[in-house]
Motif scaffolding. Structure first.
Motif, PDB file in Angstrom:
ATOM      1  N   UNK A   1      13.020  10.607  -2.360  1.00 40.23           N
ATOM      2  CA  UNK A   1      13.453  10.912  -3.724  1.00 40.23           C
ATOM      3  C   UNK A   1      12.738  12.141  -4.263  1.00 40.23           C
ATOM      4  N   UNK A   2      13.252  12.680  -5.361  1.00 37.13           N
ATOM      5  CA  UNK A   2      12.530  13.737  -6.058  1.00 37.13           C
ATOM      6  C   UNK A   2      11.173  13.197  -6.488  1.00 37.13           C
ATOM      7  N   UNK A   3      10.194  14.090  -6.553  1.00 42.79           N
ATOM      8  CA  UNK A   3       8.836  13.640  -6.828  1.00 42.79           C
ATOM      9  C   UNK A   3       8.755  12.783  -8.087  1.00 42.79           C
ATOM     10  N   UNK A   4       9.423  13.208  -9.159  1.00 43.49           N
ATOM     11  CA  UNK A   4       9.329  12.465 -10.418  1.00 43.49           C
ATOM     12  C   UNK A   4      10.024  11.104 -10.345  1.00 43.49           C
ATOM     13  N   UNK A   5      10.854  10.914  -9.317  1.00 46.07           N
ATOM     14  CA  UNK A   5      11.535   9.627  -9.150  1.00 46.07           C
ATOM     15  C   UNK A   5      10.918   8.775  -8.046  1.00 46.07           C
ATOM     16  N   UNK A   6       9.861   9.276  -7.448  1.00 42.82           N
ATOM     17  CA  UNK A   6       9.218   8.572  -6.338  1.00 42.82           C
ATOM     18  C   UNK A   6       8.510   7.329  -6.883  1.00 42.82           C
ATOM     19  N   UNK A   7       8.914   6.143  -6.491  1.00 39.63           N
ATOM     20  CA  UNK A   7       8.328   4.931  -7.082  1.00 39.63           C
ATOM     21  C   UNK A   7       6.864   4.755  -6.708  1.00 39.63           C
ATOM     22  N   UNK A   8       6.092   4.272  -7.663  1.00 42.82           N
ATOM     23  CA  UNK A   8       4.664   4.082  -7.423  1.00 42.82           C
ATOM     24  C   UNK A   8       4.413   3.041  -6.340  1.00 42.82           C
ATOM     25  N   UNK A   9       5.334   2.084  -6.225  1.00 46.98           N
ATOM     26  CA  UNK A   9       5.172   1.065  -5.199  1.00 46.98           C
ATOM     27  C   UNK A   9       5.157   1.646  -3.801  1.00 46.98           C
ATOM     28  N   UNK A  10       5.946   2.686  -3.574  1.00 52.22           N
ATOM     29  CA  UNK A  10       5.956   3.345  -2.274  1.00 52.22           C
ATOM     30  C   UNK A  10       4.620   3.983  -1.952  1.00 52.22           C
ATOM     31  N   UNK A  11       3.978   4.551  -2.961  1.00 48.12           N
ATOM     32  CA  UNK A  11       2.648   5.123  -2.761  1.00 48.12           C
ATOM     33  C   UNK A  11       1.647   4.032  -2.409  1.00 48.12           C
ATOM     34  N   UNK A  12       1.723   2.909  -3.109  1.00 41.29           N
ATOM     35  CA  UNK A  12       0.800   1.814  -2.815  1.00 41.29           C
ATOM     36  C   UNK A  12       1.001   1.302  -1.388  1.00 41.29           C
ATOM     37  N   UNK A  13       2.256   1.166  -0.976  1.00 46.56           N
ATOM     38  CA  UNK A  13       2.541   0.678   0.375  1.00 46.56           C
ATOM     39  C   UNK A  13       1.961   1.621   1.429  1.00 46.56           C
ATOM     40  N   UNK A  14       2.176   2.922   1.249  1.00 44.40           N
ATOM     41  CA  UNK A  14       1.687   3.888   2.220  1.00 44.40           C
ATOM     42  C   UNK A  14       0.167   3.858   2.314  1.00 44.40           C
ATOM     43  N   UNK A  15      -0.480   3.828   1.179  1.00 47.96           N
ATOM     44  CA  UNK A  15      -1.945   3.826   1.198  1.00 47.96           C
ATOM     45  C   UNK A  15      -2.480   2.515   1.758  1.00 47.96           C
ATOM     46  N   UNK A  16      -1.843   1.407   1.407  1.00 49.64           N
ATOM     47  CA  UNK A  16      -2.347   0.110   1.833  1.00 49.64           C
ATOM     48  C   UNK A  16      -2.148  -0.132   3.321  1.00 49.64           C
ATOM     49  N   UNK A  17      -1.038   0.316   3.862  1.00 50.01           N
ATOM     50  CA  UNK A  17      -0.746   0.073   5.272  1.00 50.01           C
ATOM     51  C   UNK A  17      -1.234   1.237   6.137  1.00 50.01           C
ATOM     52  N   UNK A  18      -0.774   2.437   5.842  1.00 49.43           N
ATOM     53  CA  UNK A  18      -1.054   3.590   6.694  1.00 49.43           C
ATOM     54  C   UNK A  18      -2.521   3.987   6.682  1.00 49.43           C
TER      55      UNK A  18
END
Length: 257
Positions: free
Chosen positions: A96-113
């Protein structure tokens, strides 16, 4: 080669793709391998009948699950010499566009990756330190850590993983444990199965070596860094990207007219 004869390795996210390729390479070189994957059924199907492989269900986002997987490796094989942190949070659909990038996706990436690798490294380090100087951690990063190929959260998590690789290398070195990272370019895995035209276009127009990567390409680099052939290498990030970041083919085409 039998570089890993007598070694025990643990590979996270080893049921498919790069992880599965790494497992097969280490087994081929003599290692006994624990595959830690949240999809236990897929991992068992992938390695049914493969001698020297054990499978344990593991969610890298849960500290207790990670600790249990490391204990399992010690219980079934007696220790641990190599940890490959391959698990990551996959991204679905177009970025998605940066301003539409959901915060949950960031949490998932940081938590797993990122934190998944942190959890496993923390749990495994005492066993790796007891491995008589052959303890090694190899993290699987991405060229996204070094340049913009889309995916804000995924790229940031992989870049953070590279930083973690360097700082952990300094911490682990006095204990005889090396820590390195492999940054793959585009690799033909299950996520690309429906996009063969895109893979072909990338091979033809983007990659200087004329093809995209395979899991076996990445596995070979992992095996090198994990082995005593790389005994004086720690804290480094090795690009395995077919020349993608070294050569700007589009720039050359424009300049040459």
């Amino acid at each position: 080669m039998d570089r890993f004869q007598g070694y025990v390795a643990l590979v996270t996210g080893g049921a498919r793709g790069i992880g599965a390729g790494v497992v097969r390479r280490l087994v081929a070189e003599g290692a006994r391998v624990v595959v830690a994957d949240v999809d236990e059924e897929a991992a068992r199907e992938a390695f049914v009948g493969v001698e020297g492989v054990r499978v344990v269900r593991c969610d890298v986002g849960e500290t207790d699950s990670v600790a249990a997987a490391v204990r399992y490796a010690q219980e079934v094989f007696g220790g641990l010499d190599v940890l490959v942190n391959n698990a990551f949070a996959s991204e679905q659909g177009d970025s998605p566009a940066f301003e539409d990038d959901p915060e949950g996706g960031w949490r998932d990436q940081l938590d797993v990756t990122l934190l998944g690798a942190v959890r496993f490294s923390r749990a495994a380090l005492p066993l790796l330190a007891a491995a008589g100087g052959r303890g090694s951690i190899v993290n699987i990063g991405s060229v996204n850590a070094e340049a913009d190929f889309g995916g804000h959260a995924y790229s940031a998590a992989k870049a953070a993983l590279a930083s973690f690789t360097r700082t952990l290398a300094g911490d682990a070195a006095p204990r005889g444990v090396r820590v390195n990272q492999v940054n793959p370019g585009t690799v033909a895995t299950r996520g690309w199965e429906t996009r063969q035209e895109q893979l072909d276009a990338l091979a033809e127009r983007v990659y200087p070596l004329g093809r995209v990567g395979t899991p076996e390409d990445i596995a070979a680099a992992v095996a090198f860094l994990a082995s005593t052939d790389a005994a004086w290498i720690t804290g480094t990030t090795l690009r395995v990207d077919g020349g993608l970041l070294a050569v700007n083919r589009h720039f050359a085409e424009v300049v040459e007219g």
